[in-house]
Design an enzyme around this catalytic site. Structure first.
Site, short mmCIF file in Angstrom:
data_model
loop_
_atom_site.label_atom_id
_atom_site.label_comp_id
_atom_site.label_asym_id
_atom_site.label_seq_id
_atom_site.Cartn_x
_atom_site.Cartn_y
_atom_site.Cartn_z
CB CYS A 82 82.40 -6.73 37.41
SG CYS A 82 83.13 -7.47 35.91
CG ASP B 84 81.92 -3.44 34.32
OD1 ASP B 84 82.53 -2.23 34.73
OD2 ASP B 84 82.38 -4.50 34.66
CE LYS C 263 85.32 -3.37 35.87
NZ LYS C 263 85.05 -4.64 35.56
C1 C5J Z 1 80.92 -8.07 34.54
C2 C5J Z 1 81.31 -9.99 33.40
N1 C5J Z 1 80.89 -6.84 34.41
N2 C5J Z 1 80.15 -10.72 34.02
N3 C5J Z 1 81.56 -8.88 33.71
O1 C5J Z 1 80.42 -8.60 35.58
O2 C5J Z 1 81.92 -10.72 32.78
#
Ligand code: C5J
Length: 232
Positions: A167, A29, A134
């Site tokens: 994540c 991400d 995702k």
């Molecule tokens: C991730 C989030 N990628 N913190 N998403 O950690 O909402």
């Protein structure tokens, strides 16, 4: 050094035995929506600049993996434009004005195809590197990540990205239960909450590696390079 299948990476809680042929570098991400002003992270009230520290170390490991032929996989958190894969409970979450799907400076927040959903330019995927879209925090939930890994004989994951305790941690836990060995990059992960980052890393490798291992990016790069040299 004679040719070897594995190479040792100095890590917590003890050295990790890396087999580059069976490892994948999974970058979680690293999207504009989390790292740049005006995206999802900022909409939740976070200081997005805190995540920038992970970019350099991830970029260095990325170069090393590409050079050595280690499989690289990118993930992106986001939703279909009609939000049909967005649970109401996730949509409702929080008390701010801006929600997933709302317009923002980088397009609709956390929606696939919008500018904010893109991976940052510094770490952009290249041809042949799978990109996993995702809808959840974990990269295994509602995706074909496991099929891709099993199909390529991958048994070890080097995990990086953001955020450490959300994540990255969720993916590490999912991977651990599926039998993958996980090594988390301590400087290639980051959080909006530095204390959560430190604690999440400590949790990953507590109890003699309850979920896996934690190592600095440079030690992983050195190990990959030594392995390449020994097998040249
Ligand atoms: C991730 C989030 N990628 N913190 N998403 O950690 O909402």
């Amino acid at each position: 050094m004679v040719g070897a299948m594995t190479v040792s990476v100095p890590a917590r809680p003890y050295d990790f035995s890396l087999d580059p042929a069976k490892a994948a570098f999974v970058i979680i991400d690293m999207q504009r929506d989390f790292l740049e002003p005006g995206g999802f992270g900022a909409a939740l009230g976070n200081d997005v600049s805190l995540l920038q520290t992970a970019i350099g170390p991830i970029g260095a490991v990325l170069d090393s993996c590409r050079d050595a032929g280690v499989l690289v996989i990118h993930t992106r958190e986001g939703h279909r434009p009609d939000l049909s894969d967005l649970p109401a409970a996730k949509h409702r979450r929080g008390r701010g004005d801006t929600r997933i799907g709302d317009p923002g400076p980088m397009g609709r927040i956390l929606v696939r195809g919008e500018a904010g959903h893109d991976i940052i330019a510094e770490l952009a995927p290249i041809a042949g590197e799978p990109v996993i879209d995702k809808p959840g925090k974990g990269a295994f939930y509602a995706t074909d990540l496991e099929a891709i890994l099993r199909g390529r004989g991958i048994t070890q994951l080097i995990l990086a990205g953001v955020t450490t305790e959300v994540c990255v941690h969720t993916t590490m836990r999912e991977a651990n239960d599926r039998g993958f060995e996980c090594l988390v990059l301590e400087d290639g992960t980051a959080s909006y909450f530095p204390e959560f980052h430190r604690t999440a890393l400590a949790m990953a490798c507590a109890q003699d590696g309850i979920f896996g291992w934690v190592a600095p990016s440079q030690d992983v790069i050195t190990a990959i390079s030594n392995h390449k040299g020994a097998n040249a």
